[in-house]
Motif scaffolding. Structure first.
Motif, PDB file in Angstrom:
ATOM      1  N   GLU A  90     127.348  42.844  41.061  1.00 20.17           N
ATOM      2  CA  GLU A  90     127.416  43.440  39.684  1.00 20.17           C
ATOM      3  C   GLU A  90     128.966  43.119  39.135  1.00 20.17           C
ATOM      4  O   GLU A  90     129.725  43.085  40.122  1.00 20.17           O
ATOM      5  N   GLU A  91     128.909  43.360  37.931  1.00 18.89           N
ATOM      6  CA  GLU A  91     130.397  43.290  37.644  1.00 18.89           C
ATOM      7  C   GLU A  91     131.400  44.238  37.971  1.00 18.89           C
ATOM      8  O   GLU A  91     130.844  45.589  38.221  1.00 18.89           O
ATOM      9  N   ALA A  93     133.883  47.238  37.357  1.00 19.56           N
ATOM     10  CA  ALA A  93     133.799  48.095  36.169  1.00 19.56           C
ATOM     11  C   ALA A  93     134.975  47.959  35.191  1.00 19.56           C
ATOM     12  O   ALA A  93     135.048  48.306  34.161  1.00 19.56           O
ATOM     13  N   SER A  95     138.148  45.398  33.561  1.00 18.39           N
ATOM     14  CA  SER A  95     138.310  43.949  33.208  1.00 18.39           C
ATOM     15  C   SER A  95     139.297  43.408  34.139  1.00 18.39           C
ATOM     16  O   SER A  95     140.121  43.932  34.814  1.00 18.39           O
ATOM     17  N   HIS A 154     136.727  48.455  42.059  1.00 20.46           N
ATOM     18  CA  HIS A 154     135.305  48.998  42.132  1.00 20.46           C
ATOM     19  C   HIS A 154     134.224  48.584  41.231  1.00 20.46           C
ATOM     20  O   HIS A 154     134.591  48.022  40.151  1.00 20.46           O
ATOM     21  N   PRO A 155     132.924  48.555  41.528  1.00 22.30           N
ATOM     22  CA  PRO A 155     131.838  48.228  40.410  1.00 22.30           C
ATOM     23  C   PRO A 155     131.753  49.408  39.618  1.00 22.30           C
ATOM     24  O   PRO A 155     132.057  50.471  39.656  1.00 22.30           O
ATOM     25  N   GLU A 156     130.827  48.863  38.728  1.00 25.25           N
ATOM     26  CA  GLU A 156     130.264  49.802  37.813  1.00 25.25           C
ATOM     27  C   GLU A 156     129.730  50.938  38.521  1.00 25.25           C
ATOM     28  O   GLU A 156     129.923  52.161  38.063  1.00 25.25           O
ATOM     29  N   LYS A 157     128.762  50.756  39.422  1.00 23.43           N
ATOM     30  CA  LYS A 157     128.274  52.016  40.156  1.00 23.43           C
ATOM     31  C   LYS A 157     128.520  51.520  41.802  1.00 23.43           C
ATOM     32  O   LYS A 157     128.667  50.518  42.132  1.00 23.43           O
TER      33      LYS A 157
END
Length: 161
Positions: A90-91, A93, A95, A154-157
């Motif tokens: 995943e992207e 969290a 930029s 860190h990732p979004e979740k």
């Protein structure tokens, strides 16, 4: 028919690229620690070698050698953290710009602590600058893992659960 073939070939290339960036399935905390150690070990070797060679072989004052060694390792370290250690399917969290800002803030703090400990502790403790430097680097490495994992890359979740 031909555009579909081209589209499929393009999708395959995108999927291969994405797969190359994703950690293997099941990479949890231990896998991240191993990746962090591999990347960090490589960068630490560069940092230590450049600093110590400049100080001991070239004869630069230790603080000047430390600044050059630190700067040399900085770019490689950020890149390895983003592309090898903390890559997510995943992207992120944050930029790239925000990551770079936080990374630099942590790095400047690390540099300040290293410069202060190597400048003050050897005489106070009666031990060599190089011993203080190596111990400081080891302690900062542990702090960096925690900060990078929770505040920078860190990732979004959470992927590791």
């Amino acid at each position: 028919m031909v555009p579909a073939v081209i589209e499929l070939a393009g999708n395959d290339a995108l999927e291969r690229d994405q797969a190359a960036r994703e950690p293997p399935a099941g990479v949890g905390l231990f896998g991240r620690i191993v990746r962090f150690a591999l990347a960090g070990g490589t960068v630490a070797a560069v940092y230590l070698l450049v600093t110590l060679l400049l100080a001991k072989v070239v004869g630069l004052p230790f603080q000047a050698a430390l600044a050059i060694g630190f700067t040399t390792a900085l770019g490689a370290h950020f890149t390895l953290q983003r592309l090898f250690v903390w890559v997510h399917h995943e992207e992120f969290a944050l930029s790239l710009r925000t990551q770079a800002g936080r990374y630099l803030a942590i790095s400047l703090t690390q540099y300040g602590l290293t410069a202060a400990t190597t400048g003050l502790l050897p005489d106070a403790l009666g031990i060599s600058t190089e011993i203080v430097y190596v111990v400081t680097t080891a302690l900062i490495t542990v702090a960096n893992f925690v900060l990078f994992r929770t505040r920078v890359f860190h990732p979004e979740k959470t992927l590791e659960g």
